[in-house]
Structures are given as structure tokens and as C-alpha cells.
Design a protein around this motif. Structure first.
Motif, PDB file in Angstrom:
ATOM      1  N   GLU A   3      22.348   6.773  51.153  1.00  0.00           N
ATOM      2  CA  GLU A   3      21.391   6.509  50.069  1.00  0.00           C
ATOM      3  C   GLU A   3      21.222   5.022  49.761  1.00  0.00           C
ATOM      4  O   GLU A   3      20.238   4.619  49.132  1.00  0.00           O
ATOM      5  CB  GLU A   3      21.760   7.283  48.800  1.00  0.00           C
ATOM      6  CG  GLU A   3      23.168   7.126  48.310  1.00  0.00           C
ATOM      7  CD  GLU A   3      24.177   8.049  48.988  1.00  0.00           C
ATOM      8  OE1 GLU A   3      25.368   7.860  48.715  1.00  0.00           O
ATOM      9  OE2 GLU A   3      23.819   8.928  49.792  1.00  0.00           O
ATOM     10  N   ASN A   4      22.138   4.183  50.218  1.00  0.00           N
ATOM     11  CA  ASN A   4      22.050   2.747  49.952  1.00  0.00           C
ATOM     12  C   ASN A   4      21.586   1.930  51.158  1.00  0.00           C
ATOM     13  O   ASN A   4      21.491   0.704  51.074  1.00  0.00           O
ATOM     14  CB  ASN A   4      23.404   2.221  49.476  1.00  0.00           C
ATOM     15  CG  ASN A   4      23.836   2.847  48.171  1.00  0.00           C
ATOM     16  OD1 ASN A   4      23.013   3.102  47.301  1.00  0.00           O
ATOM     17  ND2 ASN A   4      25.120   3.121  48.032  1.00  0.00           N
ATOM     18  N   ALA A   5      21.320   2.583  52.266  1.00  0.00           N
ATOM     19  CA  ALA A   5      20.920   1.863  53.484  1.00  0.00           C
ATOM     20  C   ALA A   5      19.500   1.333  53.357  1.00  0.00           C
ATOM     21  O   ALA A   5      18.624   1.988  52.782  1.00  0.00           O
ATOM     22  CB  ALA A   5      21.031   2.789  54.683  1.00  0.00           C
ATOM     23  N   THR A   6      19.299   0.157  53.925  1.00  0.00           N
ATOM     24  CA  THR A   6      17.962  -0.447  53.957  1.00  0.00           C
ATOM     25  C   THR A   6      17.721  -1.036  55.340  1.00  0.00           C
ATOM     26  O   THR A   6      18.647  -1.196  56.135  1.00  0.00           O
ATOM     27  CB  THR A   6      17.841  -1.577  52.898  1.00  0.00           C
ATOM     28  OG1 THR A   6      18.818  -2.586  53.186  1.00  0.00           O
ATOM     29  CG2 THR A   6      18.027  -1.047  51.481  1.00  0.00           C
ATOM     30  N   GLY A   7      16.483  -1.374  55.612  1.00  0.00           N
ATOM     31  CA  GLY A   7      16.113  -2.065  56.844  1.00  0.00           C
ATOM     32  C   GLY A   7      16.537  -1.336  58.107  1.00  0.00           C
ATOM     33  O   GLY A   7      16.373  -0.120  58.237  1.00  0.00           O
ATOM     34  N   LYS A   8      17.097  -2.084  59.052  1.00  0.00           N
ATOM     35  CA  LYS A   8      17.509  -1.554  60.356  1.00  0.00           C
ATOM     36  C   LYS A   8      18.528  -0.427  60.189  1.00  0.00           C
ATOM     37  O   LYS A   8      18.474   0.582  60.893  1.00  0.00           O
ATOM     38  CB  LYS A   8      18.107  -2.690  61.190  1.00  0.00           C
ATOM     39  CG  LYS A   8      18.682  -2.283  62.515  1.00  0.00           C
ATOM     40  CD  LYS A   8      17.661  -2.430  63.588  1.00  0.00           C
ATOM     41  CE  LYS A   8      18.314  -2.241  64.933  1.00  0.00           C
ATOM     42  NZ  LYS A   8      17.339  -1.897  65.941  1.00  0.00           N
ATOM     43  N   LEU A   9      19.467  -0.582  59.264  1.00  0.00           N
ATOM     44  CA  LEU A   9      20.486   0.442  59.047  1.00  0.00           C
ATOM     45  C   LEU A   9      19.839   1.739  58.580  1.00  0.00           C
ATOM     46  O   LEU A   9      20.192   2.821  59.048  1.00  0.00           O
ATOM     47  CB  LEU A   9      21.528  -0.033  58.038  1.00  0.00           C
ATOM     48  CG  LEU A   9      22.682   0.934  57.775  1.00  0.00           C
ATOM     49  CD1 LEU A   9      23.482   1.193  59.059  1.00  0.00           C
ATOM     50  CD2 LEU A   9      23.586   0.403  56.671  1.00  0.00           C
ATOM     51  N   LYS A  10      18.878   1.657  57.688  1.00  0.00           N
ATOM     52  CA  LYS A  10      18.182   2.860  57.213  1.00  0.00           C
ATOM     53  C   LYS A  10      17.457   3.542  58.360  1.00  0.00           C
ATOM     54  O   LYS A  10      17.482   4.779  58.485  1.00  0.00           O
ATOM     55  CB  LYS A  10      17.209   2.529  56.088  1.00  0.00           C
ATOM     56  CG  LYS A  10      16.490   3.766  55.548  1.00  0.00           C
ATOM     57  CD  LYS A  10      15.754   3.466  54.281  1.00  0.00           C
ATOM     58  CE  LYS A  10      14.959   4.634  53.752  1.00  0.00           C
ATOM     59  NZ  LYS A  10      15.402   5.954  54.040  1.00  0.00           N
ATOM     60  N   GLU A  11      16.838   2.766  59.239  1.00  0.00           N
ATOM     61  CA  GLU A  11      16.161   3.335  60.421  1.00  0.00           C
ATOM     62  C   GLU A  11      17.152   4.120  61.290  1.00  0.00           C
ATOM     63  O   GLU A  11      16.857   5.221  61.746  1.00  0.00           O
ATOM     64  CB  GLU A  11      15.522   2.228  61.269  1.00  0.00           C
ATOM     65  CG  GLU A  11      14.309   1.578  60.671  1.00  0.00           C
ATOM     66  CD  GLU A  11      13.830   0.407  61.522  1.00  0.00           C
ATOM     67  OE1 GLU A  11      14.032   0.427  62.772  1.00  0.00           O
ATOM     68  OE2 GLU A  11      13.264  -0.548  60.945  1.00  0.00           O
ATOM     69  N   ILE A  12      18.320   3.533  61.533  1.00  0.00           N
ATOM     70  CA  ILE A  12      19.341   4.189  62.356  1.00  0.00           C
ATOM     71  C   ILE A  12      19.823   5.458  61.671  1.00  0.00           C
ATOM     72  O   ILE A  12      19.917   6.520  62.293  1.00  0.00           O
ATOM     73  CB  ILE A  12      20.525   3.223  62.628  1.00  0.00           C
ATOM     74  CG1 ILE A  12      20.063   2.036  63.481  1.00  0.00           C
ATOM     75  CG2 ILE A  12      21.677   3.960  63.318  1.00  0.00           C
ATOM     76  CD1 ILE A  12      21.064   0.900  63.561  1.00  0.00           C
ATOM     77  N   TYR A  13      20.142   5.357  60.396  1.00  0.00           N
ATOM     78  CA  TYR A  13      20.609   6.527  59.650  1.00  0.00           C
ATOM     79  C   TYR A  13      19.559   7.642  59.663  1.00  0.00           C
ATOM     80  O   TYR A  13      19.889   8.809  59.863  1.00  0.00           O
ATOM     81  CB  TYR A  13      20.936   6.147  58.206  1.00  0.00           C
ATOM     82  CG  TYR A  13      22.282   5.502  57.980  1.00  0.00           C
ATOM     83  CD1 TYR A  13      23.127   5.141  59.026  1.00  0.00           C
ATOM     84  CD2 TYR A  13      22.727   5.244  56.689  1.00  0.00           C
ATOM     85  CE1 TYR A  13      24.359   4.550  58.797  1.00  0.00           C
ATOM     86  CE2 TYR A  13      23.961   4.664  56.442  1.00  0.00           C
ATOM     87  CZ  TYR A  13      24.766   4.311  57.498  1.00  0.00           C
ATOM     88  OH  TYR A  13      25.996   3.731  57.257  1.00  0.00           O
ATOM     89  N   ASP A  14      18.300   7.275  59.431  1.00  0.00           N
ATOM     90  CA  ASP A  14      17.226   8.283  59.404  1.00  0.00           C
ATOM     91  C   ASP A  14      17.104   9.003  60.740  1.00  0.00           C
ATOM     92  O   ASP A  14      16.865  10.209  60.784  1.00  0.00           O
ATOM     93  CB  ASP A  14      15.886   7.654  59.015  1.00  0.00           C
ATOM     94  CG  ASP A  14      15.812   7.278  57.530  1.00  0.00           C
ATOM     95  OD1 ASP A  14      16.687   7.737  56.759  1.00  0.00           O
ATOM     96  OD2 ASP A  14      14.898   6.526  57.161  1.00  0.00           O
ATOM     97  N   LYS A  15      17.297   8.267  61.847  1.00  0.00           N
ATOM     98  CA  LYS A  15      17.259   8.885  63.187  1.00  0.00           C
ATOM     99  C   LYS A  15      18.413   9.870  63.369  1.00  0.00           C
ATOM    100  O   LYS A  15      18.270  10.897  64.003  1.00  0.00           O
ATOM    101  CB  LYS A  15      17.365   7.813  64.279  1.00  0.00           C
ATOM    102  CG  LYS A  15      16.047   7.359  64.849  1.00  0.00           C
ATOM    103  CD  LYS A  15      16.308   6.562  66.116  1.00  0.00           C
ATOM    104  CE  LYS A  15      15.746   5.180  65.957  1.00  0.00           C
ATOM    105  NZ  LYS A  15      15.946   4.345  67.144  1.00  0.00           N
ATOM    106  N   LEU A  16      19.555   9.533  62.817  1.00  0.00           N
ATOM    107  CA  LEU A  16      20.751  10.357  62.985  1.00  0.00           C
ATOM    108  C   LEU A  16      20.767  11.600  62.100  1.00  0.00           C
ATOM    109  O   LEU A  16      21.347  12.619  62.473  1.00  0.00           O
ATOM    110  CB  LEU A  16      22.002   9.530  62.682  1.00  0.00           C
ATOM    111  CG  LEU A  16      22.338   8.438  63.676  1.00  0.00           C
ATOM    112  CD1 LEU A  16      23.464   7.571  63.145  1.00  0.00           C
ATOM    113  CD2 LEU A  16      22.722   9.041  65.011  1.00  0.00           C
ATOM    114  N   LEU A  17      20.166  11.493  60.944  1.00  0.00           N
ATOM    115  CA  LEU A  17      20.222  12.597  59.991  1.00  0.00           C
ATOM    116  C   LEU A  17      19.206  13.670  60.370  1.00  0.00           C
ATOM    117  O   LEU A  17      18.023  13.396  60.476  1.00  0.00           O
ATOM    118  CB  LEU A  17      19.975  12.092  58.570  1.00  0.00           C
ATOM    119  CG  LEU A  17      21.073  11.169  58.036  1.00  0.00           C
ATOM    120  CD1 LEU A  17      20.643  10.505  56.744  1.00  0.00           C
ATOM    121  CD2 LEU A  17      22.361  11.931  57.844  1.00  0.00           C
ATOM    122  N   GLY A  18      19.709  14.873  60.568  1.00  0.00           N
ATOM    123  CA  GLY A  18      18.850  15.972  61.000  1.00  0.00           C
ATOM    124  C   GLY A  18      18.047  16.629  59.903  1.00  0.00           C
ATOM    125  O   GLY A  18      16.923  17.038  60.092  1.00  0.00           O
ATOM    126  N   GLY A  19      18.601  16.742  58.737  1.00  0.00           N
ATOM    127  CA  GLY A  19      17.898  17.446  57.681  1.00  0.00           C
ATOM    128  C   GLY A  19      18.416  17.073  56.311  1.00  0.00           C
ATOM    129  O   GLY A  19      19.342  16.279  56.155  1.00  0.00           O
TER     130      GLY A  19
END
Length: 193
Positions: free
Chosen positions: A10-26
Motif C-alpha cells: 500500500e505504500n509503494a510508488t513509482g517503479k516499486l509499485k509497478e513491480i508489486y502490481d505485476k506480482l499481485l494476482g488479485g
């Protein structure tokens, strides 16, 4: 969770948020703490993920089960509880119902180097000759890499493994040692789930 600051989903931004969003399935999905422990450097996290997918899930003469067995043995030898639990769970998903305790037997057999040979053989009775040879090599490469000699490779060749297979085994062992060092070196704790 870790000795160092970790950036949660919930605190990720920028490149890290992009990576997290790719990893999170649902919705409601959470990332493994090992991944979040690398959140301070998204480029390394991204490279780590590519390496993991290539080594642990890529095309190979090794089955996924064999790769997870190697991961369990490396974690057991290194006393890495975090990786032992994660790879033990992955191994359990890959084995038949009759082999559900395989990861516990592997952990016991390879965690205690001075246990009687008869006890170790009992714990490893369900393994094939190929699996035993792979896992013995994995243990030796983890414990004493400077002591690997040509005859260790020859033993693997003698049971039908080709040079690419042996290269892949070495990659899995090396990757799992890397992963164990991150978990242990940063004090990564198991997730609550």
C-alpha cells in the motif's frame, strides 16, 4: 518482519509499485516478505524476480519437483527457516499424496550431518538414485564448494545427467544459497498467513 525497513504494497510508488502490481494476482493478495525485503532497491528486486523465474521455472532437464527438492535441502543445510517453509510448501504442492512428508524427511536427513547413515537412508528411502545424487551434490556445493572436484560431476554424468542438467543443478543450488543469505542476513520473518 525484517531488520531493515520494508515498503509494503500500500505504500509503494513509482517503479516499486509497478513491480508489486505485476506480482499481485488479485484483491487481498500479499507479497512474500523476502520480496518486500528488497523493496529499497526496485532494480535489484526486478532482477531477482527474473533470475528466480529463469532458474526455478524455466525450461530445464530438471523437473520443478527436483528444483524444489534442491531448495529444501539447501535451506535445511543453511538452517534457513523462512526458505525451508516456503520451498517446503511449494514441494508439497508438486508431490503425490503419498509423498506429503517428503520435505520433512529431506530437511531431517540433510540438516543433521552427523546422524547415523542408517537413519538418513530411512528418511531418503523414497528417493530415486537420480534424486539422491542431485541432492548430495547440492549439499556438498552448499557446505564446501571449494571441495567440488571432477569426480563429483562424473557421478552425476554416470547416472544420466548431461552437462546442461548439471549446470542447471548448480544454478538452482547457487540461487537458493543467495536467497537464504538474503532471508537470514536481513532477518526476514515468515508472513502471518
Amino acid at each position: 518482519m525484517s531488520f531493515l525497513k520494508m515498503i509494503n504494497e500500500e505504500n509503494a510508488t513509482g517503479k516499486l509499485k509497478e513491480i508489486y502490481d505485476k506480482l499481485l494476482g488479485g484483491e487481498g493478495e500479499r507479497l512474500a516478505n523476502l520480496l518486500k525485503s528488497q523493496s529499497l532497491n526496485p532494480e535489484i528486486l526486478e532482477s531477482h524476480l527474473k533470475l528466480y523465474k529463469s532458474i526455478m521455472q524455466g525450461k530445464s532437464g530438471l523437473s520443478r519437483q527436483e528444483r524444489e527438492m534442491i531448495a529444501v535441502v539447501v535451506a535445511a543445510v543453511n538452517n534457513c527457516h523462512y526458505c525451508l517453509v516456503h520451498h517446503g510448501a511449494a514441494l508439497q504442492q508438486l508431490v503425490d499424496e503419498d509423498d506429503k512428508l517428503l520435505f520433512k524427511d529431506l530437511a531431517k536427513a540433510y540438516q543433521k550431518p552427523n546422524q547415523p547413515e542408517q537413519e538418513k537412508q530411512k528418511q531418503l528411502a523414497s528417493l530415486t538414485l537420480r534424486e539422491k545424487a542431485i541432492l548430495d551434490y547440492a549439499r556438498k556445493l552448499t557446505v564446501s564448494p571449494a571441495n567440488i572436484i571432477k569426480s563429483d560431476i562424473d557421478k552425476l554424468n554416470d547416472i544420466g545427467l548431461n552437462d546442461k542438467d548439471i549446470h542447471d543443478i548448480t544454478q538452482v543450488v547457487s540461487y537458493c544459497n543467495y536467497e537464504n543469505r538474503i532471508a537470514q542476513g536481513l532477518g526476514v520473518e515468515l508472513e502471518e498467513r
